[in-house]
Design a protein around this motif. Structure first.
Motif, PDB file in Angstrom:
ATOM      1  N   CYS A 198      -5.733   3.120  -2.632  1.00 14.11           N
ATOM      2  CA  CYS A 198      -4.631   3.612  -3.470  1.00 14.11           C
ATOM      3  C   CYS A 198      -4.437   2.662  -4.667  1.00 14.11           C
ATOM      4  O   CYS A 198      -4.902   1.524  -4.652  1.00 14.11           O
ATOM      5  N   CYS A 253       0.814  -1.230   0.000  1.00 18.99           N
ATOM      6  CA  CYS A 253       0.000   0.000   0.000  1.00 18.99           C
ATOM      7  C   CYS A 253       0.843   1.273   0.000  1.00 18.99           C
ATOM      8  O   CYS A 253       1.781   1.395   0.775  1.00 18.99           O
ATOM      9  N   TYR A 254       0.468   2.218  -0.867  1.00 20.52           N
ATOM     10  CA  TYR A 254       1.173   3.508  -0.909  1.00 20.52           C
ATOM     11  C   TYR A 254       0.933   4.338   0.351  1.00 20.52           C
ATOM     12  O   TYR A 254       1.647   5.291   0.622  1.00 20.52           O
ATOM     13  N   ASN A 255      -0.105   3.973   1.110  1.00 14.85           N
ATOM     14  CA  ASN A 255      -0.361   4.694   2.356  1.00 14.85           C
ATOM     15  C   ASN A 255       0.221   3.987   3.575  1.00 14.85           C
ATOM     16  O   ASN A 255      -0.084   4.364   4.715  1.00 14.85           O
ATOM     17  N   CYS A 301      -4.941   0.078   2.534  1.00 14.54           N
ATOM     18  CA  CYS A 301      -6.001   1.094   2.658  1.00 14.54           C
ATOM     19  C   CYS A 301      -7.180   0.754   1.748  1.00 14.54           C
ATOM     20  O   CYS A 301      -8.293   1.226   1.962  1.00 14.54           O
ATOM     21  N   GLY A 302      -6.927  -0.036   0.719  1.00 12.99           N
ATOM     22  CA  GLY A 302      -7.992  -0.443  -0.199  1.00 12.99           C
ATOM     23  C   GLY A 302      -8.320   0.584  -1.265  1.00 12.99           C
ATOM     24  O   GLY A 302      -9.100   0.313  -2.167  1.00 12.99           O
ATOM     25  N   CYS A 324      -3.060  -0.811  -3.789  1.00 13.78           N
ATOM     26  CA  CYS A 324      -4.030  -1.680  -3.103  1.00 13.78           C
ATOM     27  C   CYS A 324      -5.055  -2.228  -4.095  1.00 13.78           C
ATOM     28  O   CYS A 324      -5.421  -3.392  -4.035  1.00 13.78           O
TER      29      CYS A 324
END
Ligand code: ZN
Length: 220
Positions: free
Chosen positions: A201, A189-191, A198-199, A204
């Motif tokens: 980005c 995930c980029y977050n 995060c679902g 994800c």
């Protein structure tokens, strides 16, 4: 001394490179992992990579190439740049870090040579949606030749995921007996949120779509 049956994996603790780590463990008697720090916003990435390497019983090396992030600020290293959620037309999303795979593989080769290791493994894929230039097979082949010429050696860069989309990468991790570990412990995930992330980005979404597609095929 040259170690014929040893490989060094470029490793970030994400889905792709973790799958490559287990692929390498299947094909080589000795496997080591090198993880690069280049000013990523999420230092958790490195902790996770170290933990997975420990679990896989693979020696873990951390190399600081933070100059890369300083030279070319991008949304993975600079908190003030929001991550592109769409791929801009005729250019790369701002998650592209120019020169990243060239720098990683070059330093990996220098490190590997010093250990007598000449097999390098990287999880790049041409099938990835962003189409980063340094993930293409042409680039990898070209760099392989360059590294051989630069150091007068015979390196082999292995790209087990080159033509595979995320669905196929999930399948490979399952075949390697690493599906649960990849699903529950890696960070893509980029977050900076591990596992399912995060679902929202792009990383994800790609991972999730691949997973759903793989599970559908598997259960049908
Ligand atoms: Zn995410």
């Amino acid at each position: 001394m040259k170690q014929k049956n040893a490989a060094l994996v470029c490793f970030s603790g994400g889905q792709d490179s973790t799958t490559c780590l287990f692929w390498a463990k299947k094909h080589f008697a000795r496997v080591e992992a090198v993880c690069f720090t280049y000013g990523q916003k999420h230092s958790l990435e490195i902790k996770i990579a170290r933990k997975i390497a420990d679990k896989a019983q693979v020696s873990f090396h951390l190399l600081d190439v933070s100059l890369l992030g300083q030279l070319a600020p991008n949304s993975l290293t600079d908190a003030s740049i929001p991550i592109d959620t769409e791929k801009p037309e005729e250019s790369y999303p701002n998650t592209f870090v120019p020169g990243r795979n060239m720098v990683f593989l070059t330093f990996a080769a220098v490190m590997a040579r010093n250990k007598g290791i000449f097999h390098l493994v990287t999880g790049v894929s041409e099938a990835d949606y962003s189409g980063y230039s340094d993930c293409r097979d042409t680039f990898i082949r070209s760099l392989n030749v360059t590294l051989n010429l630069a150091m007068d050696e015979q390196f082999v860069i292995h790209t087990p995921l080159m033509n595979w989309d995320k669905k196929a990468v999930w399948q490979l991790s399952d075949e390697l007996g690493a599906f649960d570990l990849v699903r529950n412990q890696t960070l893509t995930c980029y977050n900076g949120i591990p596992a399912d992330g995060c679902g929202a980005c792009p990383a994800c979404k790609l991972r999730q779509e691949g997973l759903e597609s793989y599970l559908q095929t598997k259960n049908s």
